[in-house]
Motif scaffolding. Structure first.
Motif, PDB file in Angstrom:
ATOM      1  N   ALA A   1       0.809  -1.216   0.000  1.00 15.81           N
ATOM      2  CA  ALA A   1       0.000   0.000   0.000  1.00 15.81           C
ATOM      3  C   ALA A   1       0.844   1.269   0.000  1.00 15.81           C
ATOM      4  O   ALA A   1       0.293   2.376  -0.016  1.00 15.81           O
ATOM      5  N   GLY A   2       2.171   1.118   0.066  1.00 15.77           N
ATOM      6  CA  GLY A   2       3.046   2.279   0.053  1.00 15.77           C
ATOM      7  C   GLY A   2       3.374   2.821   1.427  1.00 15.77           C
ATOM      8  O   GLY A   2       4.013   3.877   1.538  1.00 15.77           O
ATOM      9  N   ASP A   3       2.978   2.133   2.507  1.00 17.14           N
ATOM     10  CA  ASP A   3       3.265   2.611   3.860  1.00 17.14           C
ATOM     11  C   ASP A   3       4.726   2.352   4.206  1.00 17.14           C
ATOM     12  O   ASP A   3       5.245   1.243   4.010  1.00 17.14           O
ATOM     13  N   THR A   4       5.378   3.347   4.741  1.00 19.24           N
ATOM     14  CA  THR A   4       6.764   3.208   5.189  1.00 19.24           C
ATOM     15  C   THR A   4       6.872   3.088   6.702  1.00 19.24           C
ATOM     16  O   THR A   4       7.938   2.765   7.221  1.00 19.24           O
ATOM     17  N   THR A   5       5.772   3.353   7.404  1.00 21.03           N
ATOM     18  CA  THR A   5       5.762   3.286   8.862  1.00 21.03           C
ATOM     19  C   THR A   5       4.483   2.597   9.326  1.00 21.03           C
ATOM     20  O   THR A   5       3.394   2.866   8.800  1.00 21.03           O
ATOM     21  N   ILE A   6       4.619   1.709  10.300  1.00 19.49           N
ATOM     22  CA  ILE A   6       3.478   1.049  10.923  1.00 19.49           C
ATOM     23  C   ILE A   6       3.492   1.418  12.400  1.00 19.49           C
ATOM     24  O   ILE A   6       4.463   1.132  13.114  1.00 19.49           O
ATOM     25  N   ALA A   7       2.435   2.070  12.859  1.00 22.82           N
ATOM     26  CA  ALA A   7       2.331   2.491  14.259  1.00 22.82           C
ATOM     27  C   ALA A   7       1.344   1.575  14.988  1.00 22.82           C
ATOM     28  O   ALA A   7       0.270   1.260  14.458  1.00 22.82           O
ATOM     29  N   LEU A   8       1.709   1.174  16.191  1.00 21.55           N
ATOM     30  CA  LEU A   8       0.897   0.259  17.002  1.00 21.55           C
ATOM     31  C   LEU A   8       0.648   0.876  18.364  1.00 21.55           C
ATOM     32  O   LEU A   8       1.524   1.518  18.940  1.00 21.55           O
ATOM     33  N   TRP A   9      -0.565   0.664  18.886  1.00 19.71           N
ATOM     34  CA  TRP A   9      -0.905   1.054  20.248  1.00 19.71           C
ATOM     35  C   TRP A   9      -1.002  -0.201  21.106  1.00 19.71           C
ATOM     36  O   TRP A   9      -1.528  -1.230  20.656  1.00 19.71           O
ATOM     37  N   SER A  10      -0.527  -0.102  22.341  1.00 28.96           N
ATOM     38  CA  SER A  10      -0.561  -1.252  23.237  1.00 28.96           C
ATOM     39  C   SER A  10      -0.570  -0.783  24.682  1.00 28.96           C
ATOM     40  O   SER A  10      -0.071   0.302  24.998  1.00 28.96           O
ATOM     41  N   ASN A  11      -1.155  -1.621  25.532  1.00 27.18           N
ATOM     42  CA  ASN A  11      -1.133  -1.368  26.973  1.00 27.18           C
ATOM     43  C   ASN A  11      -0.334  -2.425  27.705  1.00 27.18           C
ATOM     44  O   ASN A  11      -0.468  -2.570  28.933  1.00 27.18           O
TER      45      ASN A  11
END
Length: 437
Positions: free
Chosen positions: A257-267
């Protein structure tokens, strides 16, 4: 092996108990719900081409075909969920008895994703005048990648219902020690806060319109993994609770998809590193592979069942059959673990092929009455029996076929007249052959 696992997963007496405990308006008369599930299972496994054929072959159906279809199309979503959830609970001890290594010690992984059923045939009278595709519904599926079992399902009759609005029952049933992994569609404050309040962990990919943050900490470089660099920062979404964590994976190679960054949220607590969180999120793709197997190996999409509740029942029964195949896959891999180098990777497709070729003949030699003892047997005994039977199986008959990496060949645009044209295969092949010396 399949019959032993089926007796444990969908014992007829247990299925009728689930129906009685979960039903709201339905009631049993001459036709038991276990009989319906048995016939739909035969269709899902490919042993019968349709529900109509399964009913014809049954021979002793106590009701008419019209009554059978009425029973199927009135199956309540609560019954569907109880059936899948209970079957997973019955098979989980068997898988644990064979040996199961958790991806993250102390946590039980739960991967959440939605699956829309494809368009059905327009056999229902109100659909015949519709020009568009008729969508019978969708389901939210909870998958455990460690055990390979589907643990829960939420059946939704309206195909246009937003997936987020259907998560309320799953949030209510979330438990401490579970780690939920989901894509960006579930990155909402209500969903993540629901898991947090239930003392469950979560790893959710960040949505572009993520919940409003009260405070953002400094970004720090943590580690490097095979796909890129892992960074981490603290985020605060409520003043009355501890900050959550935002993990940012900066990829060496962009995604499709052309994404260069993957951001994740976690607790997750600080004892779980940012590197582990980034690697755990990659297991989310296991559920996509499971959906592909449901479609290609099993008949999970019965297009002849146009009523939403009937189509969802067909999908749920296919999920039950997949759980059985998953147990068989694990038993064969464990039985030949020491003999196979590299480790044996069993193909679910070839397991299903072997099952279709010999299952019906086995039932003729050994009718169902000979298998009832396995429905109430101890999980340890069932696991030992499955491993014993699996040791006699030739692993080459069910192993996966390794393929080389695919090469991306862009199709490009062509004129419609060219796309609709045709060629003679024989003449094309003759043109590529070198002249005979």
């Amino acid at each position: 092996m399949a019959r032993v696992a089926l007796e444990r997963a969908i014992d007829p007496d247990w299925v009728d108990e689930v129906f009685e405990a979960s039903r709201q308006r339905q009631y049993p008369r001459e036709l038991l719900f276990s009989t319906v599930v048995e016939m739909v299972t035969l269709v899902s496994l490919g042993l019968r081409p349709s529900l109509h054929a399964a009913a014809k072959q049954a021979g002793n159906l106590p009701v008419s075909l019209a009554a059978l279809y009425d029973k199927v199309k009135r199956t309540e979503p609560a019954i569907v969920r109880a059936l899948v959830h209970g079957s997973g609970e019955r098979l989980q001890p068997v898988v644990q008895a064979m040996g199961m290594e958790p991806s993250l010690p102390g946590w039980r992984l739960r991967v959440l994703d939605g699956n829309h059923l494809p368009a059905s045939e327009k056999r229902l009278a109100p659909l015949r005048e519709q020009r568009g595709a008729a969508l019978p519904g969708y389901s939210l599926v909870v998958y455990d990648p460690d055990s390979g079992l589907v643990r829960d399902i939420i059946a939704c009759e309206d195909a246009y219902t937003q997936e987020r609005s259907a998560t309320a029952p799953l949030l209510a049933s979330a438990q401490e020690g579970e780690l939920w992994i989901a894509d960006r569609n579930f990155c909402t404050h209500t969903i993540m806060q629901g898991w947090h309040d239930a003392k469950a962990g979560f790893i959710v990919r960040e949505h572009a319109k993520h919940p409003k943050l009260l405070k953002v900490g400094a970004m720090q470089l943590c580690a490097r993994i095979e796909t890129g660099e892992v960074h981490e920062q603290a985020i605060e979404i409520r003043q009355d609770q501890a900050p959550w964590r935002r993990i940012e994976l900066r990829l060496d190679t962009p995604t499709e998809a052309g994404d260069t960054t993957i951001a994740l949220w976690s607790n997750l607590p600080s004892t779980v590193s940012a590197q582990q969180i980034a690697q755990l999120y990659r297991k989310r793709w296991r559920i996509e592979e499971m959906f592909q197997r449901l479609e290609s190996v099993l008949h999970s999409e019965l297009r002849s069942l146009g009523h939403p509740r009937a189509a969802l029942l067909g999908f749920a029964v296919a999920v039950l059959a997949y759980n059985v195949l998953s147990v068989l896959k694990r038993s064969v891999e464990q039985a030949h673990r020491d003999d196979s180098k590299p480790a044996l990777d069993v193909s679910t497709y070839h397991l299903a092929v072997n099952l279709r070729s010999s299952y019906e003949g086995m039932l003729i030699a050994l009718p169902a009455v000979h298998w009832t003892t396995w429905s109430c047997a101890e999980p340890q005994r069932i696991a030992e029996r499955l491993l014993e039977l699996a040791s006699h199986l030739n692993p080459r008959t069910v192993s996966t076929a390794k393929r080389g990496p695919k090469t991306n060949k862009p199709k490009g645009y062509v004129d419609a007249s060219i796309a609709r044209s045709h060629v003679s295969t024989a003449r094309v092949l003759m043109g590529t052959c070198s002249p005979t010396p």
